[in-house]
Write a protein that holds these residues in place. Structure first.
Motif, PDB file in Angstrom:
ATOM      1  N   UNK A  70      17.197 -33.019   6.496  1.00 36.11           N
ATOM      2  CA  UNK A  70      15.755 -33.382   7.357  1.00 36.11           C
ATOM      3  C   UNK A  70      15.412 -32.299   8.144  1.00 36.11           C
ATOM      4  N   UNK A  71      15.701 -30.792   7.828  1.00 35.37           N
ATOM      5  CA  UNK A  71      15.497 -29.999   8.794  1.00 35.37           C
ATOM      6  C   UNK A  71      13.729 -29.674   8.605  1.00 35.37           C
ATOM      7  N   UNK A  72      13.100 -29.417   9.521  1.00 37.50           N
ATOM      8  CA  UNK A  72      11.931 -29.182   9.649  1.00 37.50           C
ATOM      9  C   UNK A  72      11.645 -27.511  10.100  1.00 37.50           C
ATOM     10  N   UNK A  73      12.632 -27.250  10.859  1.00 32.81           N
ATOM     11  CA  UNK A  73      12.377 -25.669  11.570  1.00 32.81           C
ATOM     12  C   UNK A  73      13.784 -25.153  11.235  1.00 32.81           C
ATOM     13  N   UNK A  74      13.817 -23.992  10.871  1.00 35.23           N
ATOM     14  CA  UNK A  74      15.011 -22.998  10.389  1.00 35.23           C
ATOM     15  C   UNK A  74      15.039 -21.854  11.177  1.00 35.23           C
ATOM     16  N   UNK A  75      15.849 -21.764  12.143  1.00 35.84           N
ATOM     17  CA  UNK A  75      15.873 -20.420  13.176  1.00 35.84           C
ATOM     18  C   UNK A  75      17.165 -19.721  12.829  1.00 35.84           C
ATOM     19  N   UNK A  76      16.806 -18.672  11.797  1.00 34.17           N
ATOM     20  CA  UNK A  76      17.816 -17.924  11.517  1.00 34.17           C
ATOM     21  C   UNK A  76      17.996 -16.603  12.629  1.00 34.17           C
ATOM     22  N   UNK A  77      19.100 -16.922  13.507  1.00 35.03           N
ATOM     23  CA  UNK A  77      19.347 -16.082  14.445  1.00 35.03           C
ATOM     24  C   UNK A  77      20.556 -15.414  14.281  1.00 35.03           C
ATOM     25  N   UNK A 108      20.367 -18.550   3.591  1.00 32.00           N
ATOM     26  CA  UNK A 108      20.000 -19.722   4.575  1.00 32.00           C
ATOM     27  C   UNK A 108      18.374 -20.154   3.894  1.00 32.00           C
ATOM     28  N   UNK A 109      17.540 -19.276   3.623  1.00 31.10           N
ATOM     29  CA  UNK A 109      16.174 -19.414   3.166  1.00 31.10           C
ATOM     30  C   UNK A 109      16.325 -19.950   1.878  1.00 31.10           C
ATOM     31  N   UNK A 110      17.078 -19.673   1.047  1.00 31.03           N
ATOM     32  CA  UNK A 110      17.061 -20.341  -0.393  1.00 31.03           C
ATOM     33  C   UNK A 110      17.547 -21.677  -0.286  1.00 31.03           C
ATOM     34  N   UNK A 111      18.674 -21.896   0.599  1.00 26.24           N
ATOM     35  CA  UNK A 111      19.263 -23.280   0.801  1.00 26.24           C
ATOM     36  C   UNK A 111      18.305 -24.110   1.128  1.00 26.24           C
ATOM     37  N   UNK A 112      17.610 -23.813   2.196  1.00 26.30           N
ATOM     38  CA  UNK A 112      16.848 -24.762   3.120  1.00 26.30           C
ATOM     39  C   UNK A 112      15.285 -24.799   2.463  1.00 26.30           C
ATOM     40  N   UNK A 113      14.886 -23.799   1.718  1.00 25.97           N
ATOM     41  CA  UNK A 113      13.551 -23.687   1.097  1.00 25.97           C
ATOM     42  C   UNK A 113      13.040 -25.293   0.535  1.00 25.97           C
ATOM     43  N   UNK A 114      14.015 -25.839  -0.247  1.00 18.12           N
ATOM     44  CA  UNK A 114      13.473 -27.012  -0.845  1.00 18.12           C
ATOM     45  C   UNK A 114      13.499 -28.251   0.343  1.00 18.12           C
ATOM     46  N   UNK A 115      14.304 -28.246   1.028  1.00 14.42           N
ATOM     47  CA  UNK A 115      14.313 -29.250   2.479  1.00 14.42           C
ATOM     48  C   UNK A 115      12.943 -29.106   3.121  1.00 14.42           C
ATOM     49  N   UNK A 116      12.459 -27.662   3.387  1.00 16.71           N
ATOM     50  CA  UNK A 116      11.385 -27.485   4.204  1.00 16.71           C
ATOM     51  C   UNK A 116      10.033 -27.819   3.274  1.00 16.71           C
ATOM     52  N   UNK A 117      10.321 -27.560   1.839  1.00 21.61           N
ATOM     53  CA  UNK A 117       8.903 -27.833   1.187  1.00 21.61           C
ATOM     54  C   UNK A 117       8.625 -29.313   1.282  1.00 21.61           C
ATOM     55  N   UNK A 118       9.416 -30.269   1.739  1.00 22.27           N
ATOM     56  CA  UNK A 118       8.928 -31.786   1.899  1.00 22.27           C
ATOM     57  C   UNK A 118       8.093 -31.735   2.916  1.00 22.27           C
ATOM     58  N   UNK A 119       8.356 -30.988   4.094  1.00 20.71           N
ATOM     59  CA  UNK A 119       7.616 -31.325   5.299  1.00 20.71           C
ATOM     60  C   UNK A 119       6.516 -30.070   5.584  1.00 20.71           C
TER      61      UNK A 119
END
Length: 235
Positions: A70-77, A108-119
């Motif tokens: 359900x992530x809407x913001x990914x912080x790659x720190x 991280x970007x590749x894994x979460x891009x589909x999740x972020x695509x929803x929001x």
């Protein structure tokens, strides 16, 4: 996007800049904050959902994406600096810097891009002023951060169609464990996190945290010999 009500995931949240990001996200009203670390037992943030995550391990990254759908913001720190040179440094160490700073971020970007695509959502990549200059004694880090900067610009174009904001944040030295022993001016990690979150809310592509980052970025338009005054014969 608004930080209040967002669902954020922060890598390397057990200390330093990452911990400040997770803490300030909670303070600014994020609905949920996934605080991740290779050693999750070191995360001490009440209110955060703690996840084990090693960004260099694709299996670990996939597990995190499944646990946080359900992530809407990914912080790659998360990142490392080994203070290694390119010509004489250990190649395995140089690869470890690239595996963490570049490929880890890409995982991280590749894994979460589909999740972020929803929001639509947003990605914030924590970069460095060393994205734009080299420093004898830490050239592997400079190369990895330059690659991560290019990655940031590339994925911004690739994810624009799904409405995902991609922001790069650059800073000089911060008062963290990574900079232990450094005797120059250092920015407070809390100020770094504040600038990054403000930049996300403002929809900015790039955030320059301090004067040093601004100075280095501005120098790119000039002859490099003006910046690298210690080795003018090279130019």
């Amino acid at each position: 996007m608004k930080i209040s009500g967002s669902i954020a995931l922060v890598t390397g949240a057990n200390r330093g800049i990452g911990r400040q990001f997770a803490r300030q996200l909670l303070e600014r009203g994020a609905k949920k904050v996934y605080a991740t670390a290779r050693r999750p037992e070191l995360v001490d943030l009440p209110g955060a959902e703690v996840l084990r995550l090693d960004i260099t391990d694709p299996t670990s990254v996939r597990a995190a994406a499944e646990a946080a759908p359900d992530v809407t913001l990914l912080v790659n720190n998360a990142g490392i600096s080994t203070y290694t040179n390119l010509v004489t440094g250990d190649l395995d160490t140089i690869r470890r810097e690239m595996d963490t700073n570049f490929y880890g971020t890409l995982h991280m970007v590749r894994a979460f891009a589909p999740v972020l695509g929803v929001s639509g959502g947003a990605i914030l990549n924590i970069l460095s002023a060393m994205s734009w200059f080299s420093y004898d004694g830490a050239n592997a880090y400079g190369a990895a951060k330059a690659a991560q900067w290019s990655l940031t610009n590339g994925i911004r174009l690739e994810l624009a169609g799904q409405g995902t904001l991609v922001t790069g944040l650059h800073l000089g030295a911060a008062d963290t464990d990574m900079m232990a022993g450094y005797d120059g001016a250092m920015v407070d990690p809390a100020d770094v996190a504040r600038a990054g979150l403000d930049g996300i809310e403002a929809g900015r592509f790039e955030v320059l945290v301090d004067d040093w980052s601004a100075r280095v970025k501005a120098s790119l338009a000039a002859d490099p010999s003006l910046f690298y005054t210690q080795v003018p014969s090279a130019f």
